[in-house]
Design an enzyme around this catalytic site. Structure first.
Site, PDB file in Angstrom:
ATOM      1  N   ARG A   1       0.908  -1.163   0.000  1.00  0.00           N
ATOM      2  CA  ARG A   1       0.000   0.000   0.000  1.00  0.00           C
ATOM      3  C   ARG A   1       0.939   1.203   0.000  1.00  0.00           C
ATOM      4  NH1 ARG A   1      -5.364   1.697   3.442  1.00  0.00           N
ATOM      5  NH2 ARG A   1      -6.206   0.323   1.859  1.00  0.00           N
TER       6      ARG A   1
ATOM      7  N   ARG B   1     -14.568  -7.660   1.028  1.00  0.00           N
ATOM      8  CA  ARG B   1     -13.123  -7.522   0.775  1.00  0.00           C
ATOM      9  C   ARG B   1     -12.435  -8.856   1.086  1.00  0.00           C
ATOM     10  NH1 ARG B   1     -10.742  -2.499   1.082  1.00  0.00           N
ATOM     11  NH2 ARG B   1      -8.956  -3.689   0.330  1.00  0.00           N
TER      12      ARG B   1
HETATM   13  N1   CP Z   1     -11.522   0.596   2.127  1.00  0.00           N
HETATM   14  C1   CP Z   1     -10.280   0.414   2.584  1.00  0.00           C
HETATM   15  O1   CP Z   1      -9.352   0.077   1.845  1.00  0.00           O
HETATM   16  O2   CP Z   1     -10.131   0.606   3.927  1.00  0.00           O
HETATM   17  P1   CP Z   1      -8.753   0.674   4.719  1.00  0.00           P
HETATM   18  O3   CP Z   1      -8.055   1.930   4.283  1.00  0.00           O
HETATM   19  O4   CP Z   1      -9.170   0.706   6.161  1.00  0.00           O
HETATM   20  O5   CP Z   1      -7.933  -0.532   4.388  1.00  0.00           O
HETATM   21  N1  NVA Z   2      -9.644   7.382  -1.380  1.00  0.00           N
HETATM   22  C1  NVA Z   2      -9.323   6.894  -0.063  1.00  0.00           C
HETATM   23  C2  NVA Z   2      -9.609   5.444   0.029  1.00  0.00           C
HETATM   24  C3  NVA Z   2      -9.325   4.815   1.357  1.00  0.00           C
HETATM   25  C4  NVA Z   2      -9.649   3.351   1.388  1.00  0.00           C
HETATM   26  C5  NVA Z   2      -7.863   7.180   0.235  1.00  0.00           C
HETATM   27  O1  NVA Z   2      -7.021   6.941  -0.633  1.00  0.00           O
HETATM   28  O2  NVA Z   2      -7.574   7.664   1.331  1.00  0.00           O
END
Ligand code: CP
Ligand code: NVA
Length: 296
Positions: free
Chosen positions: A101, A283
Protein backbone atom coordinates in the site's frame (compact mmCIF):
# COMPACT_ATOMS: atom_id res chain seq x y z
CA UNK A 1 -3.98 -14.88 -15.36
CA UNK A 2 -1.21 -12.27 -14.98
CA UNK A 3 1.52 -12.63 -12.33
CA UNK A 4 0.34 -9.55 -10.44
CA UNK A 5 -2.99 -7.93 -9.56
CA UNK A 6 -2.16 -4.27 -10.04
CA UNK A 7 -5.03 -2.93 -12.07
CA UNK A 8 -8.37 -4.35 -13.20
CA UNK A 9 -7.52 -2.99 -16.62
CA UNK A 10 -5.08 -5.92 -17.10
CA UNK A 11 -7.79 -8.58 -16.74
CA UNK A 12 -10.50 -9.84 -19.05
CA UNK A 13 -14.15 -9.92 -18.05
CA UNK A 14 -13.91 -13.73 -18.02
CA UNK A 15 -10.97 -13.65 -15.59
CA UNK A 16 -12.86 -11.31 -13.30
CA UNK A 17 -15.85 -13.67 -13.42
CA UNK A 18 -13.60 -16.54 -12.35
CA UNK A 19 -12.50 -14.50 -9.34
CA UNK A 20 -16.11 -13.66 -8.47
CA UNK A 21 -17.26 -17.28 -8.64
CA UNK A 22 -14.37 -18.48 -6.50
CA UNK A 23 -15.12 -15.68 -4.01
CA UNK A 24 -18.75 -16.81 -3.84
CA UNK A 25 -17.67 -20.41 -3.18
CA UNK A 26 -15.19 -19.38 -0.50
CA UNK A 27 -17.81 -17.17 1.11
CA UNK A 28 -20.43 -19.93 1.13
CA UNK A 29 -18.01 -22.38 2.75
CA UNK A 30 -16.05 -19.91 4.84
CA UNK A 31 -15.54 -22.24 7.79
CA UNK A 32 -15.15 -25.51 5.92
CA UNK A 33 -13.35 -24.86 2.64
CA UNK A 34 -9.99 -26.40 1.86
CA UNK A 35 -6.82 -24.69 3.14
CA UNK A 36 -5.85 -23.75 -0.39
CA UNK A 37 -2.74 -21.73 0.56
CA UNK A 38 -1.30 -23.95 3.26
CA UNK A 39 2.28 -22.98 4.09
CA UNK A 40 2.23 -19.77 2.01
CA UNK A 41 3.28 -16.45 3.51
CA UNK A 42 2.02 -13.04 2.42
CA UNK A 43 3.87 -9.80 3.17
CA UNK A 44 1.93 -6.57 3.67
CA UNK A 45 4.13 -3.51 3.08
CA UNK A 46 2.03 -0.53 4.10
CA UNK A 47 3.13 3.11 3.87
CA UNK A 48 -0.37 4.27 4.85
CA UNK A 49 -2.79 3.24 7.61
CA UNK A 50 -5.50 0.64 7.03
CA UNK A 51 -8.27 -1.24 8.74
CA UNK A 52 -10.15 -3.24 6.08
CA UNK A 53 -7.30 -4.02 3.70
CA UNK A 54 -4.85 -5.16 6.33
CA UNK A 55 -7.29 -7.15 8.44
CA UNK A 56 -9.09 -8.78 5.51
CA UNK A 57 -5.79 -9.91 3.95
CA UNK A 58 -4.46 -11.19 7.28
CA UNK A 59 -7.66 -13.06 8.16
CA UNK A 60 -7.99 -14.27 4.56
CA UNK A 61 -4.52 -15.83 4.59
CA UNK A 62 -5.23 -17.42 7.96
CA UNK A 63 -8.48 -18.93 6.69
CA UNK A 64 -6.66 -20.29 3.66
CA UNK A 65 -4.05 -21.99 5.86
CA UNK A 66 -1.26 -19.48 5.24
CA UNK A 67 0.40 -16.76 7.25
CA UNK A 68 1.25 -13.05 6.99
CA UNK A 69 4.00 -10.59 7.89
CA UNK A 70 2.94 -6.96 8.36
CA UNK A 71 5.55 -4.30 7.62
CA UNK A 72 4.35 -0.80 8.48
CA UNK A 73 5.84 2.50 7.40
CA UNK A 74 8.63 2.39 10.02
CA UNK A 75 9.94 -1.06 9.12
CA UNK A 76 11.48 -1.44 5.67
CA UNK A 77 11.35 2.28 4.95
CA UNK A 78 11.33 1.71 1.20
CA UNK A 79 13.53 4.10 -0.74
CA UNK A 80 15.03 5.54 2.46
CA UNK A 81 16.70 2.69 4.32
CA UNK A 82 17.15 0.71 1.13
CA UNK A 83 16.38 0.86 -2.57
CA UNK A 84 12.95 -0.38 -3.60
CA UNK A 85 14.42 -2.93 -5.99
CA UNK A 86 16.70 -4.42 -3.33
CA UNK A 87 13.84 -4.78 -0.89
CA UNK A 88 11.57 -6.33 -3.55
CA UNK A 89 14.21 -8.86 -4.63
CA UNK A 90 15.02 -9.88 -1.06
CA UNK A 91 11.39 -10.14 0.04
CA UNK A 92 10.69 -12.40 -2.94
CA UNK A 93 13.10 -14.94 -1.42
CA UNK A 94 11.10 -15.05 1.83
CA UNK A 95 7.52 -14.48 0.78
CA UNK A 96 5.04 -16.08 -1.62
CA UNK A 97 3.15 -12.87 -2.32
CA UNK A 98 3.40 -9.15 -1.52
CA UNK A 99 0.60 -6.61 -0.95
CA UNK A 100 2.04 -3.08 -0.96
CA UNK A 101 0.00 0.00 0.00
CA UNK A 102 1.95 2.99 -1.27
CA UNK A 103 1.53 6.67 -1.99
CA UNK A 104 2.98 6.72 -5.50
CA UNK A 105 1.70 4.20 -8.01
CA UNK A 106 5.15 4.14 -9.64
CA UNK A 107 6.59 2.75 -6.44
CA UNK A 108 4.14 -0.14 -6.52
CA UNK A 109 5.04 -0.79 -10.16
CA UNK A 110 8.71 -0.85 -9.22
CA UNK A 111 8.06 -3.39 -6.47
CA UNK A 112 6.17 -5.55 -8.97
CA UNK A 113 8.94 -5.20 -11.56
CA UNK A 114 11.62 -6.53 -9.21
CA UNK A 115 9.52 -8.98 -7.25
CA UNK A 116 9.57 -12.56 -8.50
CA UNK A 117 6.43 -13.39 -6.50
CA UNK A 118 2.92 -12.04 -7.23
CA UNK A 119 2.17 -8.48 -6.14
CA UNK A 120 -1.38 -7.39 -5.28
CA UNK A 121 -2.19 -3.69 -5.16
CA UNK A 122 -3.38 -2.81 -1.65
CA UNK A 123 -4.06 0.83 -2.73
CA UNK A 124 -1.97 3.55 -4.31
CA UNK A 125 -2.76 7.20 -4.95
CA UNK A 126 -3.96 6.09 -8.40
CA UNK A 127 -5.84 2.82 -7.91
CA UNK A 128 -7.60 0.56 -5.42
CA UNK A 129 -8.48 -2.54 -7.44
CA UNK A 130 -9.26 -4.92 -4.55
CA UNK A 131 -11.85 -2.41 -3.37
CA UNK A 132 -13.51 -2.12 -6.78
CA UNK A 133 -13.53 -5.91 -7.22
CA UNK A 134 -15.27 -6.32 -3.87
CA UNK A 135 -17.71 -3.56 -4.77
CA UNK A 136 -18.73 -5.21 -8.03
CA UNK A 137 -19.01 -8.58 -6.29
CA UNK A 138 -21.30 -6.93 -3.72
CA UNK A 139 -23.51 -5.40 -6.40
CA UNK A 140 -23.65 -8.78 -8.15
CA UNK A 141 -24.83 -10.43 -4.91
CA UNK A 142 -27.41 -7.79 -4.12
CA UNK A 143 -28.85 -6.92 -7.52
CA UNK A 144 -27.09 -8.85 -10.28
CA UNK A 145 -25.04 -6.88 -12.82
CA UNK A 146 -27.50 -6.64 -15.68
CA UNK A 147 -28.78 -3.16 -16.46
CA UNK A 148 -27.18 -1.63 -13.35
CA UNK A 149 -26.24 2.04 -13.14
CA UNK A 150 -23.95 3.35 -10.40
CA UNK A 151 -23.85 7.05 -9.56
CA UNK A 152 -20.48 8.00 -8.08
CA UNK A 153 -20.61 11.41 -6.42
CA UNK A 154 -17.39 13.10 -5.32
CA UNK A 155 -13.66 12.94 -5.90
CA UNK A 156 -12.32 11.04 -8.92
CA UNK A 157 -9.74 9.29 -6.77
CA UNK A 158 -8.10 5.85 -6.56
CA UNK A 159 -11.37 4.11 -5.66
CA UNK A 160 -13.26 5.65 -8.56
CA UNK A 161 -10.44 4.98 -11.02
CA UNK A 162 -10.54 1.27 -10.25
CA UNK A 163 -14.34 1.26 -10.29
CA UNK A 164 -14.28 2.81 -13.76
CA UNK A 165 -12.12 -0.04 -15.07
CA UNK A 166 -14.22 -2.57 -13.18
CA UNK A 167 -17.51 -1.23 -14.51
CA UNK A 168 -16.29 -1.21 -18.08
CA UNK A 169 -15.20 -4.88 -17.77
CA UNK A 170 -18.36 -5.96 -15.95
CA UNK A 171 -20.79 -4.15 -18.28
CA UNK A 172 -22.06 -1.73 -15.63
CA UNK A 173 -22.92 1.88 -16.42
CA UNK A 174 -21.46 4.53 -14.16
CA UNK A 175 -22.42 8.20 -13.84
CA UNK A 176 -19.79 10.39 -12.22
CA UNK A 177 -20.39 13.86 -10.74
CA UNK A 178 -17.49 15.86 -9.30
CA UNK A 179 -16.68 19.55 -8.85
CA UNK A 180 -14.75 21.14 -11.73
CA UNK A 181 -11.11 20.02 -11.68
CA UNK A 182 -11.82 16.91 -9.59
CA UNK A 183 -13.42 14.72 -12.26
CA UNK A 184 -12.13 11.56 -13.96
CA UNK A 185 -8.87 11.76 -15.91
CA UNK A 186 -8.99 11.57 -19.71
CA UNK A 187 -6.37 8.80 -19.77
CA UNK A 188 -8.69 6.57 -17.75
CA UNK A 189 -11.86 7.54 -19.58
CA UNK A 190 -10.33 6.61 -22.91
CA UNK A 191 -9.93 3.02 -21.66
CA UNK A 192 -13.42 2.61 -20.28
CA UNK A 193 -15.45 2.82 -23.48
CA UNK A 194 -19.03 4.01 -23.10
CA UNK A 195 -19.47 2.70 -19.55
CA UNK A 196 -18.90 6.16 -18.06
CA UNK A 197 -20.97 9.36 -18.22
CA UNK A 198 -19.58 12.50 -16.62
CA UNK A 199 -21.92 15.10 -15.03
CA UNK A 200 -21.43 18.52 -13.41
CA UNK A 201 -24.38 18.11 -11.09
CA UNK A 202 -24.79 15.42 -8.44
CA UNK A 203 -28.57 15.49 -8.94
CA UNK A 204 -28.32 14.71 -12.64
CA UNK A 205 -25.90 11.85 -12.01
CA UNK A 206 -28.04 10.24 -9.31
CA UNK A 207 -31.37 10.35 -11.15
CA UNK A 208 -32.60 6.76 -11.64
CA UNK A 209 -29.40 5.11 -10.31
CA UNK A 210 -29.42 1.65 -8.71
CA UNK A 211 -26.32 2.30 -6.60
CA UNK A 212 -25.20 5.61 -5.10
CA UNK A 213 -21.50 5.52 -4.21
CA UNK A 214 -19.14 7.99 -2.62
CA UNK A 215 -15.71 8.19 -1.01
CA UNK A 216 -13.89 10.82 1.05
CA UNK A 217 -13.16 14.21 -0.48
CA UNK A 218 -9.65 14.21 0.99
CA UNK A 219 -7.73 10.99 0.51
CA UNK A 220 -4.70 9.84 2.48
CA UNK A 221 -1.76 12.05 1.54
CA UNK A 222 -3.94 15.06 0.61
CA UNK A 223 -4.46 16.31 4.17
CA UNK A 224 -2.99 19.74 3.37
CA UNK A 225 -5.83 20.32 0.88
CA UNK A 226 -8.52 19.46 3.41
CA UNK A 227 -10.00 22.93 3.89
CA UNK A 228 -9.94 23.80 0.20
CA UNK A 229 -11.59 20.51 -0.73
CA UNK A 230 -14.28 20.94 1.92
CA UNK A 231 -15.33 24.14 0.14
CA UNK A 232 -14.94 22.83 -3.42
CA UNK A 233 -17.03 19.70 -2.81
CA UNK A 234 -20.03 21.52 -1.34
CA UNK A 235 -23.10 20.27 -3.17
CA UNK A 236 -21.59 16.82 -3.70
CA UNK A 237 -22.73 15.26 -0.42
CA UNK A 238 -24.88 12.15 -0.36
CA UNK A 239 -27.80 13.07 1.87
CA UNK A 240 -31.47 12.06 2.00
CA UNK A 241 -32.55 14.75 -0.47
CA UNK A 242 -30.07 13.56 -3.07
CA UNK A 243 -30.78 9.89 -2.45
CA UNK A 244 -34.50 10.45 -3.10
CA UNK A 245 -33.67 11.11 -6.76
CA UNK A 246 -32.21 7.63 -7.22
CA UNK A 247 -34.38 4.53 -7.73
CA UNK A 248 -36.64 3.72 -4.79
CA UNK A 249 -34.68 0.55 -4.03
CA UNK A 250 -31.27 2.17 -4.62
CA UNK A 251 -28.42 1.05 -2.35
CA UNK A 252 -25.68 3.22 -0.90
CA UNK A 253 -22.02 2.24 -1.02
CA UNK A 254 -18.84 3.72 0.47
CA UNK A 255 -15.44 2.03 0.60
CA UNK A 256 -14.91 3.37 4.16
CA UNK A 257 -13.43 4.97 6.18
CA UNK A 258 -16.08 7.69 5.83
CA UNK A 259 -15.82 11.28 6.92
CA UNK A 260 -19.33 11.43 8.34
CA UNK A 261 -21.04 14.75 7.75
CA UNK A 262 -18.79 15.57 4.78
CA UNK A 263 -19.28 13.36 1.71
CA UNK A 264 -22.14 11.46 3.35
CA UNK A 265 -24.57 12.15 6.20
CA UNK A 266 -24.99 9.90 9.22
CA UNK A 267 -28.61 9.46 8.25
CA UNK A 268 -27.74 7.94 4.87
CA UNK A 269 -24.74 5.94 6.03
CA UNK A 270 -26.77 4.35 8.82
CA UNK A 271 -29.94 3.92 6.75
CA UNK A 272 -31.43 0.65 5.58
CA UNK A 273 -30.34 1.50 2.05
CA UNK A 274 -26.67 1.47 3.10
CA UNK A 275 -24.76 -1.74 2.34
CA UNK A 276 -21.33 -0.51 3.43
CA UNK A 277 -20.74 -3.21 6.03
CA UNK A 278 -21.57 -6.05 3.62
CA UNK A 279 -19.34 -4.29 1.11
CA UNK A 280 -16.47 -4.23 3.64
CA UNK A 281 -16.99 -7.91 4.51
CA UNK A 282 -16.69 -8.86 0.87
CA UNK A 283 -13.12 -7.52 0.78
CA UNK A 284 -12.25 -10.71 2.65
CA UNK A 285 -13.93 -13.15 0.28
CA UNK A 286 -12.82 -11.46 -2.93
CA UNK A 287 -9.20 -11.07 -1.82
CA UNK A 288 -9.09 -14.73 -0.77
CA UNK A 289 -10.15 -15.54 -4.32
CA UNK A 290 -7.52 -13.23 -5.84
CA UNK A 291 -4.80 -14.72 -3.61
CA UNK A 292 -5.83 -18.25 -4.55
CA UNK A 293 -5.93 -17.48 -8.29
CA UNK A 294 -2.46 -15.92 -8.22
CA UNK A 295 -0.76 -18.38 -5.85
CA UNK A 296 -2.22 -21.76 -6.76
N1 CP B 1 -11.52 0.60 2.13
C1 CP B 1 -10.28 0.41 2.58
O1 CP B 1 -9.35 0.08 1.85
O2 CP B 1 -10.13 0.61 3.93
P1 CP B 1 -8.75 0.67 4.72
O3 CP B 1 -8.05 1.93 4.28
O4 CP B 1 -9.17 0.71 6.16
O5 CP B 1 -7.93 -0.53 4.39
N1 NVA C 1 -9.64 7.38 -1.38
C1 NVA C 1 -9.32 6.89 -0.06
C2 NVA C 1 -9.61 5.44 0.03
C3 NVA C 1 -9.32 4.82 1.36
C4 NVA C 1 -9.65 3.35 1.39
C5 NVA C 1 -7.86 7.18 0.24
O1 NVA C 1 -7.02 6.94 -0.63
O2 NVA C 1 -7.57 7.66 1.33
Amino acid sequence: MKKDFITIRDFTGAELDEIFSLAAQLKAKRKTHEKLLKGKVLGLIFEKPSNRTRVSFEVGMFELGGNTVYLGSDEIRLGKREAVKDAARVLSRYLDCIVPRTFSHTRLLEIAQYSTVPVINGLTDLLHPCQAMSDIFTIKEKKGLKGITIAFIGDANNVLNSLLYGCSKAGIKINVASPKGYGPKEEILKDTGNAVKVFDSAKDAVRGADIVYTDVWTSMGQEKEYKKRLKRFKGFQINSDLLRLAKKDAMVMHCLPAHRGEEITDEVLDSRQSIVIDQAENRLHVQKAILTKLLK
